[in-house]
Design a protein around this motif. Structure first.
Motif, PDB file in Angstrom:
ATOM      1  N   LEU A  10      28.986  19.291 -10.459  1.00  0.00           N
ATOM      2  CA  LEU A  10      28.946  20.727 -10.176  1.00  0.00           C
ATOM      3  C   LEU A  10      28.982  21.539 -11.474  1.00  0.00           C
ATOM      4  CD1 LEU A  10      29.010  22.702  -7.718  1.00  0.00           C
ATOM      5  CD2 LEU A  10      31.486  22.848  -8.086  1.00  0.00           C
ATOM      6  N   HIS A  11      28.031  22.467 -11.588  1.00  0.00           N
ATOM      7  CA  HIS A  11      27.954  23.375 -12.732  1.00  0.00           C
ATOM      8  C   HIS A  11      27.957  24.806 -12.214  1.00  0.00           C
ATOM      9  CE1 HIS A  11      26.751  20.442 -15.957  1.00  0.00           C
ATOM     10  NE2 HIS A  11      26.437  19.732 -14.872  1.00  0.00           N
ATOM     11  N   VAL A  12      28.851  25.644 -12.771  1.00  0.00           N
ATOM     12  CA  VAL A  12      28.925  27.051 -12.385  1.00  0.00           C
ATOM     13  C   VAL A  12      29.098  27.889 -13.647  1.00  0.00           C
ATOM     14  CG1 VAL A  12      30.057  28.785 -10.939  1.00  0.00           C
ATOM     15  CG2 VAL A  12      30.111  26.376 -10.240  1.00  0.00           C
ATOM     16  N   SER A  13      28.303  28.951 -13.761  1.00  0.00           N
ATOM     17  CA  SER A  13      28.398  29.843 -14.920  1.00  0.00           C
ATOM     18  C   SER A  13      28.520  31.286 -14.464  1.00  0.00           C
ATOM     19  CB  SER A  13      27.159  29.709 -15.815  1.00  0.00           C
ATOM     20  OG  SER A  13      27.091  28.424 -16.399  1.00  0.00           O
ATOM     21  N   TYR A  14      29.156  32.091 -15.318  1.00  0.00           N
ATOM     22  CA  TYR A  14      29.167  33.539 -15.178  1.00  0.00           C
ATOM     23  C   TYR A  14      28.439  34.091 -16.400  1.00  0.00           C
ATOM     24  CZ  TYR A  14      32.950  32.563 -11.853  1.00  0.00           C
ATOM     25  OH  TYR A  14      33.702  32.074 -10.811  1.00  0.00           O
ATOM     26  N   GLY A  15      27.177  34.357 -16.239  1.00  0.00           N
ATOM     27  CA  GLY A  15      26.385  34.757 -17.395  1.00  0.00           C
ATOM     28  C   GLY A  15      26.320  33.620 -18.403  1.00  0.00           C
ATOM     29  N   ALA A  16      26.730  33.920 -19.633  1.00  0.00           N
ATOM     30  CA  ALA A  16      26.696  32.899 -20.685  1.00  0.00           C
ATOM     31  C   ALA A  16      27.925  31.993 -20.666  1.00  0.00           C
ATOM     32  CB  ALA A  16      26.576  33.563 -22.050  1.00  0.00           C
ATOM     33  N   ILE A  17      28.906  32.324 -19.833  1.00  0.00           N
ATOM     34  CA  ILE A  17      30.153  31.551 -19.790  1.00  0.00           C
ATOM     35  C   ILE A  17      30.023  30.419 -18.779  1.00  0.00           C
ATOM     36  CG2 ILE A  17      32.617  31.624 -19.312  1.00  0.00           C
ATOM     37  CD1 ILE A  17      32.523  34.616 -20.040  1.00  0.00           C
ATOM     38  N   LYS A  18      30.152  29.191 -19.250  1.00  0.00           N
ATOM     39  CA  LYS A  18      30.089  28.024 -18.372  1.00  0.00           C
ATOM     40  C   LYS A  18      31.503  27.724 -17.879  1.00  0.00           C
ATOM     41  CE  LYS A  18      25.917  25.996 -20.344  1.00  0.00           C
ATOM     42  NZ  LYS A  18      25.126  26.343 -19.139  1.00  0.00           N
ATOM     43  N   ALA A  19      31.769  28.087 -16.634  1.00  0.00           N
ATOM     44  CA  ALA A  19      33.119  27.959 -16.083  1.00  0.00           C
ATOM     45  C   ALA A  19      33.415  26.553 -15.574  1.00  0.00           C
ATOM     46  CB  ALA A  19      33.311  28.968 -14.949  1.00  0.00           C
ATOM     47  N   VAL A  20      32.413  25.898 -15.018  1.00  0.00           N
ATOM     48  CA  VAL A  20      32.555  24.534 -14.501  1.00  0.00           C
ATOM     49  C   VAL A  20      31.409  23.708 -15.062  1.00  0.00           C
ATOM     50  CG1 VAL A  20      32.575  23.089 -12.428  1.00  0.00           C
ATOM     51  CG2 VAL A  20      33.730  25.313 -12.404  1.00  0.00           C
ATOM     52  N   ARG A  21      31.757  22.551 -15.639  1.00  0.00           N
ATOM     53  CA  ARG A  21      30.776  21.793 -16.406  1.00  0.00           C
ATOM     54  C   ARG A  21      30.619  20.368 -15.873  1.00  0.00           C
ATOM     55  NH1 ARG A  21      30.871  23.950 -22.061  1.00  0.00           N
ATOM     56  NH2 ARG A  21      32.207  25.803 -22.054  1.00  0.00           N
ATOM     57  N   GLY A  22      29.997  20.239 -14.739  1.00  0.00           N
ATOM     58  CA  GLY A  22      29.632  18.909 -14.254  1.00  0.00           C
ATOM     59  C   GLY A  22      30.751  18.108 -13.642  1.00  0.00           C
ATOM     60  N   ILE A  23      31.634  18.755 -12.880  1.00  0.00           N
ATOM     61  CA  ILE A  23      32.747  18.018 -12.290  1.00  0.00           C
ATOM     62  C   ILE A  23      32.315  17.308 -11.004  1.00  0.00           C
ATOM     63  CG2 ILE A  23      34.430  19.612 -13.279  1.00  0.00           C
ATOM     64  CD1 ILE A  23      34.893  20.712 -10.457  1.00  0.00           C
ATOM     65  N   SER A 201      53.877  16.733  -6.727  1.00  0.00           N
ATOM     66  CA  SER A 201      54.938  16.048  -5.964  1.00  0.00           C
ATOM     67  C   SER A 201      54.564  15.868  -4.499  1.00  0.00           C
ATOM     68  CB  SER A 201      56.251  16.816  -6.075  1.00  0.00           C
ATOM     69  OG  SER A 201      56.198  18.038  -5.351  1.00  0.00           O
ATOM     70  N   ILE A 202      53.655  16.724  -3.973  1.00  0.00           N
ATOM     71  CA  ILE A 202      53.251  16.579  -2.568  1.00  0.00           C
ATOM     72  C   ILE A 202      51.837  16.022  -2.424  1.00  0.00           C
ATOM     73  CG2 ILE A 202      54.775  18.477  -1.880  1.00  0.00           C
ATOM     74  CD1 ILE A 202      52.214  20.166  -1.418  1.00  0.00           C
ATOM     75  N   ALA A 203      51.131  15.844  -3.553  1.00  0.00           N
ATOM     76  CA  ALA A 203      49.725  15.442  -3.486  1.00  0.00           C
ATOM     77  C   ALA A 203      49.580  13.927  -3.356  1.00  0.00           C
ATOM     78  CB  ALA A 203      48.986  15.911  -4.734  1.00  0.00           C
ATOM     79  N   HIS A 204      48.610  13.517  -2.538  1.00  0.00           N
ATOM     80  CA  HIS A 204      48.230  12.104  -2.516  1.00  0.00           C
ATOM     81  C   HIS A 204      47.473  11.751  -3.799  1.00  0.00           C
ATOM     82  CE1 HIS A 204      48.655  13.165   1.815  1.00  0.00           C
ATOM     83  NE2 HIS A 204      49.240  11.988   1.855  1.00  0.00           N
ATOM     84  N   ARG A 205      46.600  12.668  -4.210  1.00  0.00           N
ATOM     85  CA  ARG A 205      45.843  12.469  -5.453  1.00  0.00           C
ATOM     86  C   ARG A 205      45.692  13.800  -6.172  1.00  0.00           C
ATOM     87  NH1 ARG A 205      40.829  11.390  -5.240  1.00  0.00           N
ATOM     88  NH2 ARG A 205      40.465  12.023  -3.074  1.00  0.00           N
ATOM     89  N   GLY A 206      45.384  13.725  -7.468  1.00  0.00           N
ATOM     90  CA  GLY A 206      45.211  14.944  -8.236  1.00  0.00           C
ATOM     91  C   GLY A 206      44.136  14.806  -9.285  1.00  0.00           C
ATOM     92  N   TYR A 207      43.636  15.955  -9.721  1.00  0.00           N
ATOM     93  CA  TYR A 207      42.653  16.031 -10.796  1.00  0.00           C
ATOM     94  C   TYR A 207      43.127  17.085 -11.791  1.00  0.00           C
ATOM     95  CZ  TYR A 207      39.450  13.600  -7.594  1.00  0.00           C
ATOM     96  OH  TYR A 207      38.872  12.694  -6.726  1.00  0.00           O
ATOM     97  N   VAL A 208      42.992  16.779 -13.078  1.00  0.00           N
ATOM     98  CA  VAL A 208      43.334  17.727 -14.134  1.00  0.00           C
ATOM     99  C   VAL A 208      42.049  18.328 -14.676  1.00  0.00           C
ATOM    100  CG1 VAL A 208      44.456  18.073 -16.362  1.00  0.00           C
ATOM    101  CG2 VAL A 208      45.392  16.399 -14.737  1.00  0.00           C
ATOM    102  N   LEU A 209      41.941  19.670 -14.624  1.00  0.00           N
ATOM    103  CA  LEU A 209      40.775  20.360 -15.165  1.00  0.00           C
ATOM    104  C   LEU A 209      41.124  20.972 -16.515  1.00  0.00           C
ATOM    105  CD1 LEU A 209      39.811  20.110 -12.175  1.00  0.00           C
ATOM    106  CD2 LEU A 209      38.757  22.354 -12.457  1.00  0.00           C
ATOM    107  N   GLU A 210      40.234  20.771 -17.468  1.00  0.00           N
ATOM    108  CA  GLU A 210      40.364  21.376 -18.792  1.00  0.00           C
ATOM    109  C   GLU A 210      39.010  21.942 -19.189  1.00  0.00           C
ATOM    110  OE1 GLU A 210      41.937  18.697 -21.678  1.00  0.00           O
ATOM    111  OE2 GLU A 210      43.769  18.282 -20.557  1.00  0.00           O
ATOM    112  N   THR A 211      38.980  23.263 -19.404  1.00  0.00           N
ATOM    113  CA  THR A 211      37.754  23.973 -19.796  1.00  0.00           C
ATOM    114  C   THR A 211      36.527  23.519 -19.006  1.00  0.00           C
ATOM    115  OG1 THR A 211      37.360  22.440 -21.651  1.00  0.00           O
ATOM    116  CG2 THR A 211      38.610  24.452 -22.111  1.00  0.00           C
ATOM    117  N   GLY A 212      36.682  23.501 -17.691  1.00  0.00           N
ATOM    118  CA  GLY A 212      35.553  23.240 -16.819  1.00  0.00           C
ATOM    119  C   GLY A 212      35.195  21.797 -16.591  1.00  0.00           C
ATOM    120  N   THR A 213      35.995  20.870 -17.099  1.00  0.00           N
ATOM    121  CA  THR A 213      35.722  19.450 -16.891  1.00  0.00           C
ATOM    122  C   THR A 213      36.986  18.755 -16.379  1.00  0.00           C
ATOM    123  OG1 THR A 213      36.320  18.840 -19.158  1.00  0.00           O
ATOM    124  CG2 THR A 213      34.015  19.418 -18.750  1.00  0.00           C
TER     125      THR A 213
END
Length: 236
Positions: A10-23, A201-213
């Motif tokens: 998944l890739h999402v941008s706001y103009g020139a800002i890439k908010a999500v980079r291929g997650i 503490s309540i999650a079965h699984r988790g993901y850590v996002l850093e600068t859109g990845t």
């Protein structure tokens, strides 16, 4: 467990800002999955895009086996996916009852009569304030109303964006207890939360996002005890 949501590249941008980079990530039916990360990491953007509020530049989003990219937000709700947004965003000039009615717009009157009773059983304070303007509620009560409004659509997958934001510690515990109970009763949860310790503490699984990845993934317990996660998000 059957897969309920699949996000790929998944890739999402706001103009020139890439908010999500291929997650890419998956959620199985019956899970609580947490997305954690600093402000600006792309967490809320991810939820908004899944809910149809943003159009991705690339990638796919599959909900219950069907591609939902380009689907109107209200149609996504009809399919069984609801978002409780960051900042609650209740309709402040409307009453508690009217806010809940807005959440049930995809359902029949009979379904809404049944569901609102379930919401009131879950959040008794909302029944007490049914005729009260939503803008006069406390922060905790507004969060309960926002969650109740989302539940009115009877979602199979409920996405919660920062449900503990601005709440006193005792209310944070109450909200997280409610999230666990909803999950135990069959609702799949995708949780974005700054309070990483509570979320994991309540999650079965988790993901850590850093600068859109996505930088790390694991069970909630694994991430709670990960040295890098502890240093960055859990205060050491």
């Amino acid at each position: 467990m059957a897969q309920i949501l699949s996000v790929r590249d998944l890739h999402v941008s706001y103009g020139a800002i890439k908010a999500v980079r291929g997650i890419s990530f998956d959620i199985n039916e019956g899970e609580i999955v947490s997305l954690i990360g600093a402000n600006g990491a792309g967490k809320s953007t991810t939820l908004d895009t899944i809910a149809g509020l943003n159009r991705p530049e690339g990638g796919s989003i599959s909900f219950k086996g069907e591609d939902i990219v380009g689907t109107k937000p209200h149609k996504i709700v009809e399919r069984g996916l609801a978002l409780c947004p960051e900042g609650r965003r209740v309709f402040t000039q409307m009453s508690v009852g009217e806010n809940l009615a807005m959440g049930g717009y995809t359902r029949t009157d009979e379904e809404n009569r049944e569901q609102v009773e379930r919401v009131y059983a879950r959040f008794p304070r909302l029944r007490e304030r049914v005729a009260q303007s939503a803008g006069t509620l406390s922060g905790g009560e507004q969060q309960m109303l926002a969650m109740g409004r989302a539940l009115m659509s009877r979602p199979d997958l409920l996405m919660l964006d920062e449900p503990s934001m601005g709440l006193a510690p005792i209310l944070v515990e109450e909200i997280f207890d409610i999230i666990k109970e909803l999950n135990e009763q069959g609702t799949t949860i995708l949780l974005v939360e700054q309070n990483a310790s509570m979320a994991l503490s309540i999650a079965h699984r988790g993901y850590v996002l850093e600068t859109g990845t996505i930088s790390k993934t694991g069970t909630g317990a694994e991430l709670l005890h990960d040295d890098d996660v502890r240093k960055a998000y859990l205060g050491g």
